[in-house]
Design a protein around this motif. Sequence first.
Motif, PDB file in Angstrom:
ATOM      1  N   ILE A 171       0.852  -1.182   0.000  1.00  0.00           N
ATOM      2  CA  ILE A 171       0.000   0.000   0.000  1.00  0.00           C
ATOM      3  C   ILE A 171       0.888   1.233   0.000  1.00  0.00           C
ATOM      4  CG2 ILE A 171      -1.510   1.385   1.462  1.00  0.00           C
ATOM      5  CD1 ILE A 171      -3.000  -1.059   2.234  1.00  0.00           C
ATOM      6  N   ASP A 172       0.579   2.181  -0.877  1.00  0.00           N
ATOM      7  CA  ASP A 172       1.301   3.446  -0.880  1.00  0.00           C
ATOM      8  C   ASP A 172       0.774   4.342   0.233  1.00  0.00           C
ATOM      9  OD1 ASP A 172       2.732   2.781  -3.243  1.00  0.00           O
ATOM     10  OD2 ASP A 172       2.811   4.918  -3.721  1.00  0.00           O
ATOM     11  N   SER A 173       1.691   4.902   0.996  1.00  0.00           N
ATOM     12  CA  SER A 173       1.285   5.834   2.050  1.00  0.00           C
ATOM     13  C   SER A 173       1.208   7.257   1.504  1.00  0.00           C
ATOM     14  CB  SER A 173       2.263   5.759   3.227  1.00  0.00           C
ATOM     15  OG  SER A 173       3.588   5.955   2.792  1.00  0.00           O
ATOM     16  N   LYS A 174       0.832   8.173   2.352  1.00  0.00           N
ATOM     17  CA  LYS A 174       0.599   9.554   1.929  1.00  0.00           C
ATOM     18  C   LYS A 174       1.868  10.239   1.444  1.00  0.00           C
ATOM     19  CE  LYS A 174      -0.531  12.584   5.075  1.00  0.00           C
ATOM     20  NZ  LYS A 174      -1.281  13.327   6.110  1.00  0.00           N
ATOM     21  N   ASN A 175       3.035   9.824   1.960  1.00  0.00           N
ATOM     22  CA  ASN A 175       4.284  10.495   1.602  1.00  0.00           C
ATOM     23  C   ASN A 175       5.066   9.790   0.503  1.00  0.00           C
ATOM     24  OD1 ASN A 175       4.934   8.316   3.276  1.00  0.00           O
ATOM     25  ND2 ASN A 175       6.691   9.355   4.190  1.00  0.00           N
ATOM     26  N   SER A 176       4.428   8.888  -0.225  1.00  0.00           N
ATOM     27  CA  SER A 176       5.071   8.272  -1.385  1.00  0.00           C
ATOM     28  C   SER A 176       5.065   9.253  -2.549  1.00  0.00           C
ATOM     29  CB  SER A 176       4.327   6.995  -1.788  1.00  0.00           C
ATOM     30  OG  SER A 176       3.042   7.318  -2.306  1.00  0.00           O
ATOM     31  N   PHE A 177       5.715   8.882  -3.647  1.00  0.00           N
ATOM     32  CA  PHE A 177       5.725   9.726  -4.843  1.00  0.00           C
ATOM     33  C   PHE A 177       4.296   9.987  -5.329  1.00  0.00           C
ATOM     34  CE2 PHE A 177       5.674   9.754  -9.570  1.00  0.00           C
ATOM     35  CZ  PHE A 177       6.290  10.986  -9.771  1.00  0.00           C
ATOM     36  N   SER A 178       3.547   8.919  -5.590  1.00  0.00           N
ATOM     37  CA  SER A 178       2.176   9.096  -6.058  1.00  0.00           C
ATOM     38  C   SER A 178       1.301   9.714  -4.977  1.00  0.00           C
ATOM     39  CB  SER A 178       1.587   7.755  -6.508  1.00  0.00           C
ATOM     40  OG  SER A 178       1.651   6.813  -5.455  1.00  0.00           O
ATOM     41  N   GLY A 179       1.579   9.360  -3.708  1.00  0.00           N
ATOM     42  CA  GLY A 179       0.800   9.928  -2.604  1.00  0.00           C
ATOM     43  C   GLY A 179       0.940  11.432  -2.504  1.00  0.00           C
ATOM     44  N   SER A 180       2.142  11.948  -2.795  1.00  0.00           N
ATOM     45  CA  SER A 180       2.348  13.401  -2.743  1.00  0.00           C
ATOM     46  C   SER A 180       1.540  14.110  -3.823  1.00  0.00           C
ATOM     47  CB  SER A 180       3.835  13.726  -2.884  1.00  0.00           C
ATOM     48  OG  SER A 180       4.333  13.407  -4.177  1.00  0.00           O
ATOM     49  N   ILE A 181       1.391  13.474  -4.966  1.00  0.00           N
ATOM     50  CA  ILE A 181       0.608  14.071  -6.058  1.00  0.00           C
ATOM     51  C   ILE A 181      -0.880  14.045  -5.708  1.00  0.00           C
ATOM     52  CG2 ILE A 181       0.024  13.906  -8.514  1.00  0.00           C
ATOM     53  CD1 ILE A 181       2.786  12.581  -8.917  1.00  0.00           C
ATOM     54  N   ASN A 192      -3.738   6.912   4.888  1.00  0.00           N
ATOM     55  CA  ASN A 192      -3.607   8.341   5.169  1.00  0.00           C
ATOM     56  C   ASN A 192      -2.579   8.578   6.270  1.00  0.00           C
ATOM     57  OD1 ASN A 192      -4.287  11.073   4.749  1.00  0.00           O
ATOM     58  ND2 ASN A 192      -5.714  11.040   6.474  1.00  0.00           N
ATOM     59  N   LEU A 193      -1.387   8.091   6.023  1.00  0.00           N
ATOM     60  CA  LEU A 193      -0.310   8.192   7.007  1.00  0.00           C
ATOM     61  C   LEU A 193       1.026   8.204   6.264  1.00  0.00           C
ATOM     62  CD1 LEU A 193       0.765   5.033   6.942  1.00  0.00           C
ATOM     63  CD2 LEU A 193      -1.133   4.690   8.501  1.00  0.00           C
ATOM     64  N   ASP A 194       2.066   8.608   6.977  1.00  0.00           N
ATOM     65  CA  ASP A 194       3.409   8.588   6.427  1.00  0.00           C
ATOM     66  C   ASP A 194       4.105   7.301   6.853  1.00  0.00           C
ATOM     67  OD1 ASP A 194       2.991  11.078   5.326  1.00  0.00           O
ATOM     68  OD2 ASP A 194       4.019  12.163   6.933  1.00  0.00           O
ATOM     69  N   SER A 195       4.972   6.786   5.990  1.00  0.00           N
ATOM     70  CA  SER A 195       5.764   5.603   6.338  1.00  0.00           C
ATOM     71  C   SER A 195       7.211   5.838   5.921  1.00  0.00           C
ATOM     72  CB  SER A 195       5.207   4.347   5.655  1.00  0.00           C
ATOM     73  OG  SER A 195       5.324   4.449   4.248  1.00  0.00           O
ATOM     74  N   THR A 196       8.095   5.091   6.508  1.00  0.00           N
ATOM     75  CA  THR A 196       9.525   5.308   6.309  1.00  0.00           C
ATOM     76  C   THR A 196       9.921   5.214   4.846  1.00  0.00           C
ATOM     77  OG1 THR A 196       9.955   4.360   8.488  1.00  0.00           O
ATOM     78  CG2 THR A 196      11.829   4.540   6.999  1.00  0.00           C
ATOM     79  N   TYR A 197       9.347   4.276   4.124  1.00  0.00           N
ATOM     80  CA  TYR A 197       9.731   4.044   2.746  1.00  0.00           C
ATOM     81  C   TYR A 197       8.671   4.485   1.740  1.00  0.00           C
ATOM     82  CZ  TYR A 197      12.987   1.122   5.310  1.00  0.00           C
ATOM     83  OH  TYR A 197      13.924   0.670   6.202  1.00  0.00           O
TER      84      TYR A 197
END
Length: 317
Positions: free
Chosen positions: A207-217, A230-235
């Motif tokens: 699952i992509d988190s909010k701070n991923s590349f696509s999540g930032s968009i 709807n959260l940030d993750s380390t990777y």
Amino acid sequence: MRHFFYWLILGILGFSLLTACNHHTPQNISSLPKQPTAECRMVKHTMGETCVPIHPQRVVTLSSCTLGNVLALGVKPIGTTNEVYVEGNSLSSINGKTDGIKLLGLSQPNLEATLLLKPDLIIGVDWFKPIYPLLSKIAPTVLGEIDFINWQKHLSFVAESLGKQEVEKALWDRYYQRIEQLKQALGTRYQGKKISFITLGSNQLYIDSKNSFSGSILSDALLQRPAAQNLDSTYGAFPISFEELEKADGDILFVTTYSSGGKKFLEEKQQEPLWKSLKAVQENHVYYVDFMSWAATHMLGTDAVIDDLFKYLVNTP
């Protein structure tokens, strides 16, 4: 980007680089004298400072994120590595912009092939520290830090290395203009709706988190994510078991796969009741997108993701 599995790739990459450095050092590279550059300027990077050509003509890029940023800045490299293989054409994600660029390797560059290209500048990421001494014998080499959840920093590093800071500014102006156009086109259509994005690899779901590349968009476009995403993750992403599939559900579900194993895994799971029970599946709101675009972590990838958001969220009934 990018995802949790990239750190697995990074481990493999690091091992292969060390192996290459220790056991496969081409004699004609290791014995080369350092070549002075007549007109150059200093660039700070992870290995110190290097004087790079003011107007490089023969650029080699190391990593797909560097490649995409160099292309976005208006420079076409003569060669590149690309750490993730895409079946059929490992450079297919750049939408035809890679025609004529020599692929120098996946997990590591072929040093002799790189030497034969006679580059005047090599730009890459800090994965390649073990072979930096060899690379710097071939051409001035700069290696930037790569942090997939702060992918914007690598664009700035590449722009500085090429002396393209004004072009970078124009790229960001265009990006935010496209985001505004997307938000206006979306209107209130997805207010209260949840947008999910997942990736399937061989026997694993991410699952992509909010701070991923696509999540930032998605965040810039003010699109909301399910609570589990709807959260940030380390990777920028995290694995879940198939039994936790409800975390992947949403009003809209974007799905991508990497490798043929991911495609096979998806096909198998699509036949199971748990997949068919997802709201997005039942309402026919599942959209399959290109992995190398949605995990790009470079400026060209932003266009591809925004294009998909227009295609599926604005232009699809």
